[in-house]
Each structure stands twice: as structure tokens, then as C-alpha cells.
Design an enzyme around this catalytic site. Structure first.
Site, PDB file in Angstrom:
ATOM      1  N   CYS A 132       0.857  -1.310  -0.103  1.00  0.00           N
ATOM      2  CA  CYS A 132      -0.104  -0.068   0.019  1.00  0.00           C
ATOM      3  C   CYS A 132       0.686   1.377  -0.024  1.00  0.00           C
ATOM      4  O   CYS A 132       0.769   2.348  -0.818  1.00  0.00           O
ATOM      5  CB  CYS A 132      -0.983   0.034   1.133  1.00  0.00           C
ATOM      6  SG  CYS A 132      -2.263  -1.136   1.100  1.00  0.00           S
ATOM      7  N   LYS A 135       3.193   1.862  -3.083  1.00  0.00           N
ATOM      8  CA  LYS A 135       2.387   2.016  -4.220  1.00  0.00           C
ATOM      9  C   LYS A 135       1.389   3.447  -4.438  1.00  0.00           C
ATOM     10  O   LYS A 135       1.543   4.033  -5.463  1.00  0.00           O
ATOM     11  CB  LYS A 135       1.319   0.886  -4.376  1.00  0.00           C
ATOM     12  CG  LYS A 135       0.100   0.994  -5.599  1.00  0.00           C
ATOM     13  CD  LYS A 135      -0.852   0.015  -5.496  1.00  0.00           C
ATOM     14  CE  LYS A 135      -1.469  -0.247  -4.353  1.00  0.00           C
ATOM     15  NZ  LYS A 135      -2.476   0.963  -3.702  1.00  0.00           N
TER      16      LYS A 135
END
Length: 325
Positions: A132, A135
Site C-alpha cells: 500500500c 504504491k
């Protein structure tokens, strides 16, 4: 997405965005007890229906926010980017602490007592990993590039995070480089290094963007052999690494004959080991702690050369416990 749906059906539909805020290792609890629900909708009717759907999950009074779709999607990016920023910030301060002889644990305690700052996601270490934060930070940087709105802060957050692994590995490299000076041994070449922790954080087997893999790759590049232990991430690590390492069945077997122990994940079982047994298993009592699990004074007492993050390295002292005879 709307255009693709329209091309596949003649039935009426409405678009909505419902970003999730589920932590790996705690996803079910986070879904059942959300601290907030964010709903991005095109019209009030869709907002009302989704609000009714989520009401049973927020009976404790946590909010449901209904907004436009673009804003809802940006909430997710902004939240993860902010948490990543906090991690890179404390790691940068940890570097300054090392340079000036300060203790990041003390600095963090004094800083986080300010209620405006708080204490969440402000622990020094090896930087963030997983799927998470990396990204979403990179996505924000890309969005800025696409719209000519440069995200200088988030680019720095990403760069600091990547450099954190470099800085930590440099401690390992320099320790063995200094030890080998003037000797026939060549730094890390031929050394046996034990690694505790492969997952990017405890409570998951996820090794995507895990700092452990970066450090292991660099150890192998230097000619070291690696024996690793992780309670759950062994198989995921074996799939991700394309180079051979040994995997131990338990954390203590991992230490046998090791020239150093490198701690990459703060699993609970690593927090209170039998330090006498740890030292006896190792060929050299050297620990590189990327998660600041132990007190420096304790490591000195038990006879370890101990490196951590944001604190001065310590060495064994004469007359310490367990070393007589």
C-alpha cells in the site's frame, strides 16, 4: 470504468467509490469496526443506500462520510501518503540523532507528548514496505507529474524510505569491513548472517517491498551466506527471492554459527529472547537491530556489539554478565 460498463449493458447503473482502510493482519477487525467509512457517489440516492448498508458497522458512533467520487479516491491516497510521510520523517530524525549522539527513543518520547503530533507511525526502523504505502506514494508522485503539479514532499518521502535501507546496510558493511582491515578476511565475504523476520511487518506473510529482501540481496552480493527465520513468511520469501538462502525451523536454530544477527521484522517472539542462549549460539555476538527491539544497556550487559536505528552503537564491557569463563 463507466464507459466500459455502458458498453456491456443497457441497464441503468450508478457509480460509487468506497475506499478500504484495512490493515494487513487486522483486516476483518478493521472491516467490522471501521474508524470511518468513506463513500464517493454521483448522486444522493446512491449515497443513502450505501449509508444504510454501512450503518450496522458504525453503531459505536464512528462517522460515515459521503462525498464525490474523486474526493473519496483521493482520501485513500492522502491517508497512506501521510502515514508514509510520518515514517520517513522519524527515520530522517533518527539519522540526525546518530550524527549528533542523541537517542531517538528519548527524542520520540518528548516529541510525541505534544498532542498535536501524537505517537502513531512514528517509530524508527527500516522504512515502510508492503503493497500500500509504496504504491500509493508513487501513485501520488505520478499524478503530480501527469498534471505538472510536482509533489516534491512525497518524492522526498520515497527517497528517504529507500535510503533508509542503504543506511542500515552500511552499518553491517562497515562493521565487517573495519574488522577485516589488515586481516586476510574480506569484509562480509564468507560470513554467516542470521536474519530474524522476512515479512514487511508482523502479523502477515507479505514480503512485497519488504526491507528484509533488500538487505538479504545485498548480503549475498557481498559473498555472505544467509540463514533466515520468519514465523509465517518463509514460503512467500522463497517465491520472491530468486537466490538461495537457508531457512531455519525456529529463531534459535537460525543463530547457529552466525557472525551476526540482523533483525528486520518486529515479531513479538523476537522481543524477549534468552540473550545468554543467543550469544552462545552465535560465532560472534553482533546484532544489527532494524526495529530497536532492545535497550542498548541490556545488550552491553549481555555482551553484544549492538547496532540499532537512531541510537549510538554499543560494545561489550569488561566484567559483563555471563562472560566469565
Amino acid at each position: 470504468v463507466a464507459a466500459e460498463i455502458e458498453a456491456r449493458t443497457e441497464k441503468p447503473f450508478r457509480m460509487a467509490s468506497n475506499p478500504e482502510f484495512l490493515k494487513e493482519g487486522a483486516a476483518i477487525n478493521d472491516f467490522n469496526k471501521p474508524d470511518r467509512v468513506v463513500l464517493g457517489v454521483e448522486d444522493e440516492g446512491t449515497g443513502r443506500r450505501l449509508h444504510e448498508l454501512y450503518e450496522p458497522f458504525v453503531r459505536q458512533g464512528n462517522p460515515i462520510y459521503v462525498m464525490d467520487i474523486a474526493s473519496a479516491e483521493m482520501v485513500k491516497y492522502a491517508a497512506n501518503a501521510m502515514l508514509a510521510t510520518k515514517i520517513s520523517f522519524i527515520n530522517e530524525i533518527a539519522g540526525l540523532c546518530e550524527a549528533y549522539g542523541a537517542d531517538i527513543d528519548e527524542v520520540r518520547l518528548g516529541m510525541c507528548s505534544d498532542r498535536r503530533i501524537g505517537n502513531q507511525f512514528l517509530f524508527p526502523g527500516l522504512g515502510y514496505g508492503g503493497s500500500c504505502f509504496p504504491k500509493d506514494v508513487l501513485a501520488c508522485i505520478s499524478m503530480g507529474e501527469d498534471t505538472q503539479r510536482q509533489t516534491h514532499l512525497l518524492r522526498a518521502v520515497h527517497d528517504v524510505n529507500q535510503r533508509q535501507r542503504d543506511a542500515f546496510f552500511r552499518k553491517i558493511d562497515e562493521h565487517f569491513g573495519a574488522e577485516a582491515s589488515g586481516q586476510t578476511e574480506r569484509g562480509l565475504d564468507g560470513r554467516r548472517i542470521a536474519v530474524w523476520g522476512l515479512a514487511f511487518k508482523p502479523g502477515t506473510d507479505d514480503v512485497r517491498e519488504a526491507p528484509s529482501l533488500t538487505i538479504i540481496e545485498r548480503l549475498l552480493d557481498r559473498g555472505a551466506t544467509v540463514t533466515a527465520f520468519d514465523p509465517v513468511a518463509r514460503e512467500a520469501s522463497a517465491r520472491m527471492l530468486d537466490r538461495p538462502i537457508e531457512y531455519a525451523e525456529n529463531m534459535m536454530d537460525c543463530l547457529d554459527g552466525a557472525d551476526a544477527l540482523v533483525i528486520c521484522t518486529d515479531w513479538d517472539e523476537f522481543r524477549h529472547p534468552d540473550l545468554d542462549a543467543v550469544r552462545q549460539r552465535m560465532r560472534q555476538p553482533v546484532i544489527f537491530d532494524g526495529r530497536n527491539l532492545y535497550r542498548s544497556t541490556t545488550m552491553t550487559e549481555y555482551g553484544f556489539t549492538y547496532y540499532s536505528v537512531g541510537r549510538e552503537a554499543v560494545a561489550p564491557q569488561v566484567g559483563i554478565r555471563g562472560l566469565a569463563g
